[in-house]
Design a protein around this motif. Structure first.
Motif, PDB file in Angstrom:
ATOM      1  N   ASP A  52       0.844  -1.188   0.000  1.00 36.17           N
ATOM      2  CA  ASP A  52       0.000   0.000   0.000  1.00 36.17           C
ATOM      3  C   ASP A  52       0.885   1.245   0.000  1.00 36.17           C
ATOM      4  O   ASP A  52       1.972   1.245   0.587  1.00 36.17           O
ATOM      5  CB  ASP A  52      -0.899  -0.014   1.239  1.00 36.17           C
ATOM      6  N   ILE A  53       0.438   2.303  -0.651  1.00 34.45           N
ATOM      7  CA  ILE A  53       1.227   3.541  -0.686  1.00 34.45           C
ATOM      8  C   ILE A  53       1.041   4.338   0.595  1.00 34.45           C
ATOM      9  O   ILE A  53       2.006   4.795   1.220  1.00 34.45           O
ATOM     10  CB  ILE A  53       0.852   4.398  -1.906  1.00 34.45           C
ATOM     11  N   MET A  54      -0.212   4.519   1.020  1.00 36.15           N
ATOM     12  CA  MET A  54      -0.502   5.358   2.182  1.00 36.15           C
ATOM     13  C   MET A  54      -0.377   4.529   3.457  1.00 36.15           C
ATOM     14  O   MET A  54      -1.327   3.873   3.881  1.00 36.15           O
ATOM     15  CB  MET A  54      -1.891   5.976   2.054  1.00 36.15           C
ATOM     16  N   LEU A  55       0.810   4.564   4.059  1.00 34.62           N
ATOM     17  CA  LEU A  55       1.094   3.783   5.256  1.00 34.62           C
ATOM     18  C   LEU A  55       1.576   4.686   6.383  1.00 34.62           C
ATOM     19  O   LEU A  55       2.201   5.724   6.125  1.00 34.62           O
ATOM     20  CB  LEU A  55       2.191   2.743   4.966  1.00 34.62           C
ATOM     21  N   PRO A  56       1.321   4.294   7.631  1.00 35.29           N
ATOM     22  CA  PRO A  56       1.881   5.061   8.751  1.00 35.29           C
ATOM     23  C   PRO A  56       3.377   4.793   8.907  1.00 35.29           C
ATOM     24  O   PRO A  56       3.876   3.756   8.455  1.00 35.29           O
ATOM     25  CB  PRO A  56       1.105   4.520   9.964  1.00 35.29           C
ATOM     26  N   GLU A  57       4.069   5.736   9.520  1.00 34.80           N
ATOM     27  CA  GLU A  57       5.487   5.651   9.867  1.00 34.80           C
ATOM     28  C   GLU A  57       6.415   5.770   8.650  1.00 34.80           C
ATOM     29  O   GLU A  57       7.364   6.535   8.668  1.00 34.80           O
ATOM     30  CB  GLU A  57       5.801   4.382  10.653  1.00 34.80           C
ATOM     31  N   LEU A  58       6.152   4.992   7.601  1.00 38.36           N
ATOM     32  CA  LEU A  58       6.978   5.045   6.389  1.00 38.36           C
ATOM     33  C   LEU A  58       6.089   4.690   5.212  1.00 38.36           C
ATOM     34  O   LEU A  58       5.503   3.609   5.183  1.00 38.36           O
ATOM     35  CB  LEU A  58       8.142   4.057   6.506  1.00 38.36           C
ATOM     36  N   ASP A  59       5.941   5.598   4.248  1.00 35.32           N
ATOM     37  CA  ASP A  59       4.988   5.348   3.170  1.00 35.32           C
ATOM     38  C   ASP A  59       5.509   4.310   2.176  1.00 35.32           C
ATOM     39  O   ASP A  59       6.685   3.930   2.187  1.00 35.32           O
ATOM     40  CB  ASP A  59       4.600   6.640   2.456  1.00 35.32           C
ATOM     41  N   GLY A  60       4.590   3.857   1.316  1.00 36.99           N
ATOM     42  CA  GLY A  60       4.925   2.806   0.368  1.00 36.99           C
ATOM     43  C   GLY A  60       6.012   3.184  -0.616  1.00 36.99           C
ATOM     44  O   GLY A  60       6.817   2.346  -1.026  1.00 36.99           O
ATOM     45  N   TRP A  61       6.044   4.446  -1.029  1.00 27.76           N
ATOM     46  CA  TRP A  61       7.103   4.876  -1.940  1.00 27.76           C
ATOM     47  C   TRP A  61       8.477   4.708  -1.303  1.00 27.76           C
ATOM     48  O   TRP A  61       9.413   4.238  -1.944  1.00 27.76           O
ATOM     49  CB  TRP A  61       6.888   6.341  -2.337  1.00 27.76           C
ATOM     50  N   SER A  62       8.586   5.103  -0.035  1.00 22.51           N
ATOM     51  CA  SER A  62       9.869   4.981   0.664  1.00 22.51           C
ATOM     52  C   SER A  62      10.261   3.519   0.838  1.00 22.51           C
ATOM     53  O   SER A  62      11.437   3.160   0.686  1.00 22.51           O
ATOM     54  CB  SER A  62       9.789   5.661   2.032  1.00 22.51           C
ATOM     55  N   VAL A  63       9.273   2.672   1.146  1.00 25.03           N
ATOM     56  CA  VAL A  63       9.540   1.245   1.280  1.00 25.03           C
ATOM     57  C   VAL A  63      10.026   0.674  -0.050  1.00 25.03           C
ATOM     58  O   VAL A  63      11.017  -0.062  -0.113  1.00 25.03           O
ATOM     59  CB  VAL A  63       8.283   0.497   1.762  1.00 25.03           C
ATOM     60  N   CYS A  64       9.325   1.010  -1.126  1.00 22.24           N
ATOM     61  CA  CYS A  64       9.699   0.523  -2.451  1.00 22.24           C
ATOM     62  C   CYS A  64      11.112   0.971  -2.812  1.00 22.24           C
ATOM     63  O   CYS A  64      11.926   0.180  -3.302  1.00 22.24           O
ATOM     64  CB  CYS A  64       8.697   1.035  -3.496  1.00 22.24           C
TER      65      CYS A  64
END
Length: 227
Positions: A52-64
């Motif tokens: 998911d893109i809209m995530l708490p703490e660290l968004d999906g873009w940053s994770v990707c």
């Protein structure tokens, strides 16, 4: 058994998706935020990520972005936003597919299966040799690596698939429809900018060899070796 990492902060959606994957025999691990997702990815051997893109703490873009620095694991991104710029950014960061909410779990499952099949080579034509070399570009299929004049080039999963498909059909015009069917394997719901983004990123990484990936106006693309 393939392992799916589902990263979704909405528990109900996460559980529904999880149940569909479990029913098909997949192992599922789950995270409710971006930081937890990165920890799980480090601790487990993951075959595909639903992110998911809209995530708490660290968004999906940053994770990707962080995962792409160390792995080319297939990633399907989820978003409730309809902005096409979100789609383009996801692909530019290395996502393999994109599903807008609300989505159908069976469709998500089908797209995941398609990515996993292309990853393992199931159902796709294989070259007679392990490698394909044209004008200094070497595609090595078992390791899914590409070198240019001996130097390794870091391609995403989708970029590798596109380059290999074009090189296997050297001199033949591949229409956009053929490209979509081969790479994504389903009815495409986006616009041409998505494909354009992948092609632009691929050409940038090919450097001086980029001119061999030729755009055929209003039709598609072909790989044309220099003489």
């Amino acid at each position: 058994m393939k392992t799916i990492l589902i990263v979704e902060d909405e528990e109900i959606l996460r559980e529904i998706s999880k149940d569909y994957f479990l029913s098909e025999g997949y192992k599922v691990i789950e995270a409710a935020n971006g930081k937890a997702a990165l920890l799980l990815f480090q601790e487990h051997e993951v075959d595909l990520i639903v992110l998911d893109i809209m995530l708490p703490e660290l968004d999906g873009w940053s994770v990707c972005r962080r995962i792409r620095k160390i792995s080319d694991v297939p990633i399907i991104m989820l978003t409730a936003r309809s902005d096409e710029e979100d789609t383009l950014l996801g692909f530019e960061l290395g996502a393999n597919d994109y599903v807008a909410k609300p989505y159908s779990p069976p469709v998500l499952l089908a797209r995941a299966k398609r990515l996993l099949e292309s990853r393992s080579g199931s159902g796709k034509a294989k070259p007679s040799e392990d490698s394909l070399i044209i004008n200094g570009i070497k595609v090595h299929f078992p390791s899914r690596t590409v070198t240019i004049d001996g130097t390794m080039v870091n391609l995403t999963h989708t970029e590798f698939e596109i380059l290999a498909y074009l090189m296997e059909n050297q001199g033949i015009v591949i229409t956009r429809e053929q490209m979509i069917t081969k790479i994504w394997g389903y009815e495409y719901a986006g616009d041409d900018r998505t494909i354009n983004t992948h092609m632009r990123n691929l050409r940038t990484k090919l450097g001086d060899k980029a001119s061999m990936v030729v755009t055929v106006v209003r039709t598609g693309y072909k790989f044309e070796a220099h003489t």
